[in-house]
Design a protein around this motif. Structure first.
Motif, PDB file in Angstrom:
ATOM      1  N   GLY A  34      -9.437  -9.509 -16.742  1.00  0.00           N
ATOM      2  CA  GLY A  34      -9.944  -9.932 -15.454  1.00  0.00           C
ATOM      3  C   GLY A  34      -9.151  -9.314 -14.326  1.00  0.00           C
ATOM      4  O   GLY A  34      -8.023  -8.844 -14.513  1.00  0.00           O
ATOM      5  N   ALA A  35      -9.773  -9.309 -13.150  1.00  0.00           N
ATOM      6  CA  ALA A  35      -9.121  -8.808 -11.948  1.00  0.00           C
ATOM      7  C   ALA A  35      -9.614  -9.634 -10.760  1.00  0.00           C
ATOM      8  O   ALA A  35     -10.806  -9.937 -10.656  1.00  0.00           O
ATOM      9  N   THR A  63      -4.055  -8.038  -1.588  1.00  0.00           N
ATOM     10  CA  THR A  63      -3.383  -8.541  -2.780  1.00  0.00           C
ATOM     11  C   THR A  63      -4.347  -8.553  -3.963  1.00  0.00           C
ATOM     12  O   THR A  63      -5.518  -8.880  -3.812  1.00  0.00           O
ATOM     13  N   TYR A  64      -3.849  -8.172  -5.138  1.00  0.00           N
ATOM     14  CA  TYR A  64      -4.686  -8.208  -6.336  1.00  0.00           C
ATOM     15  C   TYR A  64      -3.877  -8.744  -7.515  1.00  0.00           C
ATOM     16  O   TYR A  64      -2.651  -8.672  -7.549  1.00  0.00           O
ATOM     17  N   VAL A 100       0.573  -8.066 -10.545  1.00  0.00           N
ATOM     18  CA  VAL A 100       0.286  -8.520  -9.188  1.00  0.00           C
ATOM     19  C   VAL A 100       0.740  -7.415  -8.251  1.00  0.00           C
ATOM     20  O   VAL A 100       1.863  -6.896  -8.389  1.00  0.00           O
ATOM     21  N   GLY A 101      -0.117  -7.043  -7.302  1.00  0.00           N
ATOM     22  CA  GLY A 101       0.231  -5.968  -6.388  1.00  0.00           C
ATOM     23  C   GLY A 101      -0.262  -6.232  -4.978  1.00  0.00           C
ATOM     24  O   GLY A 101      -1.070  -7.136  -4.730  1.00  0.00           O
ATOM     25  N   PRO A 115       3.204  -1.652  -3.922  1.00  0.00           N
ATOM     26  CA  PRO A 115       4.269  -2.257  -4.713  1.00  0.00           C
ATOM     27  C   PRO A 115       3.656  -3.293  -5.655  1.00  0.00           C
ATOM     28  O   PRO A 115       2.700  -3.977  -5.299  1.00  0.00           O
ATOM     29  N   LEU A 116       4.214  -3.388  -6.867  1.00  0.00           N
ATOM     30  CA  LEU A 116       3.649  -4.318  -7.831  1.00  0.00           C
ATOM     31  C   LEU A 116       4.721  -4.873  -8.752  1.00  0.00           C
ATOM     32  O   LEU A 116       5.798  -4.305  -8.888  1.00  0.00           O
ATOM     33  N   VAL A 117       4.383  -5.971  -9.376  1.00  0.00           N
ATOM     34  CA  VAL A 117       5.209  -6.593 -10.401  1.00  0.00           C
ATOM     35  C   VAL A 117       4.312  -6.776 -11.616  1.00  0.00           C
ATOM     36  O   VAL A 117       3.175  -7.231 -11.485  1.00  0.00           O
TER      37      VAL A 117
END
Length: 128
Positions: free
Chosen positions: A44-45, A51-52, A94-95, A107-109
């Motif tokens: 899923g997205a 933010t995503y 999460v970005g 930037p993302l984690v």
């Protein structure tokens, strides 16, 4: 094979599934091996402004069989093995999209993990 659906303009969900099979034989030997596998995943997205969040969770199962001739000084025999394996894996991210002309910086984690297990020991050599 898979499908996905845009549930809302911001939410996409989907699923996949697959099957594989392979068999190996030797022309000059009686040795054989085969493997079959099944896989499935859900993903899923979600996007809200810049933010995503994305994620996928998968599972796979495989069965393996091998057979080979084992010559020895005392007797010839057949070695066989039948075993299975399983894999569970997941990924989440999460970005945040920073639009900077002419490029975007995101930037993302993320976190990713997998675990696999299987059981079964080769059968002992048996004489013919």
């Amino acid at each position: 094979m898979g499908f996905d659906q845009l549930v809302t303009p911001s939410l996409l969900v989907g699923a996949t599934m697959g099957h594989s099979y392979g068999r190996l034989g030797m022309e000059s030997l009686a040795d054989t091996a085969s493997a079959k596998g099944y896989q499935a995943s859900f993903y899923g997205a979600y996007k809200h402004g810049p933010t995503y969040i994305t994620g996928i969770l998968g599972y796979g199962h495989s069965d393996h069989e091998t057979r080979r001739e084992v010559p020895s000084f005392t007797t010839d025999g057949i070695a066989q093995a039948n075993y299975a394996g399983r894999l569970v894996s997941g990924y989440a991210e999460v970005g945040y999209k920073l639009p900077l002309r002419p490029i975007d910086i995101i930037p993302l984690v993320a976190i990713q993990g997998a675990t696999s297990c299987g059981r079964g020991l080769p059968n002992p050599v048996r004489g013919r």
